[in-house]
Motif scaffolding. Structure first.
Motif, PDB file in Angstrom:
ATOM      1  N   ALA A  91      11.197  -1.911  32.117  1.00  0.00           N
ATOM      2  CA  ALA A  91       9.952  -1.250  31.706  1.00  0.00           C
ATOM      3  C   ALA A  91       9.917   0.232  32.088  1.00  0.00           C
ATOM      4  O   ALA A  91       9.142   0.993  31.504  1.00  0.00           O
ATOM      5  N   ARG A  92      10.741   0.608  33.059  1.00  0.00           N
ATOM      6  CA  ARG A  92      10.703   1.983  33.582  1.00  0.00           C
ATOM      7  C   ARG A  92      12.090   2.618  33.514  1.00  0.00           C
ATOM      8  O   ARG A  92      12.841   2.609  34.489  1.00  0.00           O
ATOM      9  N   PRO A  93      12.450   3.177  32.360  1.00  0.00           N
ATOM     10  CA  PRO A  93      13.774   3.800  32.231  1.00  0.00           C
ATOM     11  C   PRO A  93      14.039   4.892  33.268  1.00  0.00           C
ATOM     12  O   PRO A  93      15.186   5.104  33.651  1.00  0.00           O
ATOM     13  N   ASP A  94      12.988   5.577  33.731  1.00  0.00           N
ATOM     14  CA  ASP A  94      13.180   6.600  34.761  1.00  0.00           C
ATOM     15  C   ASP A  94      13.673   5.978  36.067  1.00  0.00           C
ATOM     16  O   ASP A  94      14.567   6.518  36.727  1.00  0.00           O
ATOM     17  N   ILE A  95      13.141   4.827  36.422  1.00  0.00           N
ATOM     18  CA  ILE A  95      13.574   4.126  37.633  1.00  0.00           C
ATOM     19  C   ILE A  95      14.978   3.553  37.412  1.00  0.00           C
ATOM     20  O   ILE A  95      15.817   3.579  38.318  1.00  0.00           O
ATOM     21  N   ALA A  96      15.242   3.063  36.211  1.00  0.00           N
ATOM     22  CA  ALA A  96      16.579   2.559  35.904  1.00  0.00           C
ATOM     23  C   ALA A  96      17.612   3.677  36.057  1.00  0.00           C
ATOM     24  O   ALA A  96      18.695   3.457  36.610  1.00  0.00           O
ATOM     25  N   GLN A  97      17.279   4.887  35.603  1.00  0.00           N
ATOM     26  CA  GLN A  97      18.212   6.010  35.749  1.00  0.00           C
ATOM     27  C   GLN A  97      18.381   6.406  37.215  1.00  0.00           C
ATOM     28  O   GLN A  97      19.484   6.781  37.641  1.00  0.00           O
ATOM     29  N   ALA A  98      17.317   6.313  37.994  1.00  0.00           N
ATOM     30  CA  ALA A  98      17.429   6.583  39.435  1.00  0.00           C
ATOM     31  C   ALA A  98      18.337   5.540  40.095  1.00  0.00           C
ATOM     32  O   ALA A  98      19.129   5.869  40.994  1.00  0.00           O
ATOM     33  N   TYR A  99      18.235   4.296  39.644  1.00  0.00           N
ATOM     34  CA  TYR A  99      19.118   3.251  40.159  1.00  0.00           C
ATOM     35  C   TYR A  99      20.565   3.549  39.784  1.00  0.00           C
ATOM     36  O   TYR A  99      21.485   3.398  40.596  1.00  0.00           O
ATOM     37  N   ASP A 100      20.782   3.988  38.559  1.00  0.00           N
ATOM     38  CA  ASP A 100      22.119   4.353  38.121  1.00  0.00           C
ATOM     39  C   ASP A 100      22.709   5.431  39.039  1.00  0.00           C
ATOM     40  O   ASP A 100      23.878   5.345  39.441  1.00  0.00           O
ATOM     41  N   ALA A 101      21.893   6.426  39.389  1.00  0.00           N
ATOM     42  CA  ALA A 101      22.352   7.494  40.285  1.00  0.00           C
ATOM     43  C   ALA A 101      22.662   6.942  41.678  1.00  0.00           C
ATOM     44  O   ALA A 101      23.653   7.338  42.306  1.00  0.00           O
ATOM     45  N   GLU A 102      21.851   6.028  42.174  1.00  0.00           N
ATOM     46  CA  GLU A 102      22.096   5.410  43.489  1.00  0.00           C
ATOM     47  C   GLU A 102      23.384   4.593  43.460  1.00  0.00           C
ATOM     48  O   GLU A 102      24.182   4.616  44.408  1.00  0.00           O
ATOM     49  N   LYS A 103      23.606   3.889  42.383  1.00  0.00           N
ATOM     50  CA  LYS A 103      24.838   3.116  42.242  1.00  0.00           C
ATOM     51  C   LYS A 103      26.060   4.036  42.266  1.00  0.00           C
ATOM     52  O   LYS A 103      27.059   3.735  42.924  1.00  0.00           O
ATOM     53  N   GLU A 104      25.983   5.153  41.569  1.00  0.00           N
ATOM     54  CA  GLU A 104      27.102   6.098  41.553  1.00  0.00           C
ATOM     55  C   GLU A 104      27.329   6.690  42.946  1.00  0.00           C
ATOM     56  O   GLU A 104      28.471   6.827  43.381  1.00  0.00           O
ATOM     57  N   ARG A 105      26.248   7.025  43.642  1.00  0.00           N
ATOM     58  CA  ARG A 105      26.371   7.557  45.004  1.00  0.00           C
ATOM     59  C   ARG A 105      27.099   6.550  45.900  1.00  0.00           C
ATOM     60  O   ARG A 105      28.037   6.904  46.624  1.00  0.00           O
ATOM     61  N   CYS A 106      26.709   5.301  45.816  1.00  0.00           N
ATOM     62  CA  CYS A 106      27.318   4.270  46.655  1.00  0.00           C
ATOM     63  C   CYS A 106      28.759   3.977  46.225  1.00  0.00           C
ATOM     64  O   CYS A 106      29.619   3.715  47.075  1.00  0.00           O
ATOM     65  N   ARG A 107      29.022   4.054  44.932  1.00  0.00           N
ATOM     66  CA  ARG A 107      30.397   3.861  44.468  1.00  0.00           C
ATOM     67  C   ARG A 107      31.310   4.957  44.999  1.00  0.00           C
ATOM     68  O   ARG A 107      32.446   4.709  45.407  1.00  0.00           O
ATOM     69  N   GLU A 108      30.810   6.188  45.017  1.00  0.00           N
ATOM     70  CA  GLU A 108      31.613   7.296  45.546  1.00  0.00           C
ATOM     71  C   GLU A 108      31.912   7.096  47.027  1.00  0.00           C
ATOM     72  O   GLU A 108      33.001   7.453  47.490  1.00  0.00           O
ATOM     73  N   LEU A 109      30.981   6.522  47.766  1.00  0.00           N
ATOM     74  CA  LEU A 109      31.177   6.266  49.201  1.00  0.00           C
ATOM     75  C   LEU A 109      32.095   5.074  49.456  1.00  0.00           C
ATOM     76  O   LEU A 109      32.815   5.053  50.458  1.00  0.00           O
ATOM     77  N   HIS A 110      32.052   4.070  48.581  1.00  0.00           N
ATOM     78  CA  HIS A 110      32.764   2.803  48.819  1.00  0.00           C
ATOM     79  C   HIS A 110      33.481   2.313  47.554  1.00  0.00           C
ATOM     80  O   HIS A 110      33.209   1.216  47.065  1.00  0.00           O
ATOM     81  N   PRO A 111      34.424   3.085  47.023  1.00  0.00           N
ATOM     82  CA  PRO A 111      35.039   2.720  45.735  1.00  0.00           C
ATOM     83  C   PRO A 111      35.889   1.447  45.776  1.00  0.00           C
ATOM     84  O   PRO A 111      36.084   0.825  44.735  1.00  0.00           O
ATOM     85  N   LEU A 112      36.359   1.061  46.937  1.00  0.00           N
ATOM     86  CA  LEU A 112      37.275  -0.085  47.018  1.00  0.00           C
ATOM     87  C   LEU A 112      36.668  -1.309  47.682  1.00  0.00           C
ATOM     88  O   LEU A 112      37.371  -2.300  47.903  1.00  0.00           O
ATOM     89  N   ASP A 113      35.373  -1.253  48.025  1.00  0.00           N
ATOM     90  CA  ASP A 113      34.761  -2.336  48.798  1.00  0.00           C
ATOM     91  C   ASP A 113      33.385  -2.695  48.230  1.00  0.00           C
ATOM     92  O   ASP A 113      32.384  -2.071  48.575  1.00  0.00           O
ATOM     93  N   SER A 114      33.367  -3.712  47.377  1.00  0.00           N
ATOM     94  CA  SER A 114      32.109  -4.121  46.737  1.00  0.00           C
ATOM     95  C   SER A 114      31.071  -4.586  47.757  1.00  0.00           C
ATOM     96  O   SER A 114      29.871  -4.455  47.511  1.00  0.00           O
ATOM     97  N   HIS A 115      31.510  -5.100  48.894  1.00  0.00           N
ATOM     98  CA  HIS A 115      30.549  -5.541  49.913  1.00  0.00           C
ATOM     99  C   HIS A 115      29.834  -4.329  50.512  1.00  0.00           C
ATOM    100  O   HIS A 115      28.599  -4.338  50.651  1.00  0.00           O
TER     101      HIS A 115
END
Length: 175
Positions: free
Chosen positions: A129-153
């Motif tokens: 319902a909130r594409p703006d929040i979905a995009q913020a989540y996308d950015a958070e996911k990318e931030r965390c992926r950059e920090l932990h690219p090899l460890d899904s946990h």
């Protein structure tokens, strides 16, 4: 415990919705009367954001006995059974592609009426319902992926506080 996997975020793929419907139907065929429904949750259920190409499905079971009585049926579909895996009341299962060894599906099974079902659906529906929040989540996911690219946990742990904050907002809006 399933081993951590590398975090590969892919652009939203419309086939994820169809793949989820197909896997939900396969689960329904195998689990029959034990199953109330299966929900598609997680990032693959949110158009417009990146995701690991792993379907998160939430089967809802009719009785506490059904949660464990279906283990053999679920394993016969190729899933690995991990039990509660850190969340009381949940039954966590993973399905890997037999050819590539890559994770394809994660099941988060709960008993009907569980607050966890409400929490997961509120989060998903709020992002839809909130594409703006979905995009913020996308950015958070990318931030965390950059920090932990090899460890899904570690990647999941990194997102936890952000997700919890948005879940609380989603649950307030829902009530």
């Amino acid at each position: 415990m399933p081993a951590p996997i590398s975090v590969e975020l892919q652009p939203y793929n419309p086939t994820w919705a169809e793949d989820a419907r197909n896997e939900c139907a396969r689960l329904a065929d195998a689990l029959g009367q034990f199953l109330v429904t299966v929900h598609h949750i997680g990032s693959t259920a949110i158009p417009g954001i990146r995701a690991k190409a792993i379907l998160d499905l939430m089967p809802v079971f009719a009785s506490i006995l059904a949660l464990d009585e279906t283990r053999v049926l679920i394993e016969s579909l190729g899933y690995a059974w991990w039990g509660e895996y850190g969340l009381p009341g949940r039954r966590y299962c993973t399905l890997d592609d037999p050819l590539t060894g890559r994770r394809k599906v994660q099941l988060h099974g709960y008993l009907i009426g569980s607050a966890e079902i409400t929490r997961h659906l509120a989060f998903r529906d709020f992002l839809l319902a909130r594409p703006d929040i979905a995009q913020a989540y996308d950015a958070e996911k990318e931030r965390c992926r950059e920090l932990h690219p090899l460890d899904s946990h570690a990647y999941s742990d990194c997102k936890r506080d952000w997700i919890h904050r948005i879940e609380q907002e989603a649950l307030r809006v829902q009530s």
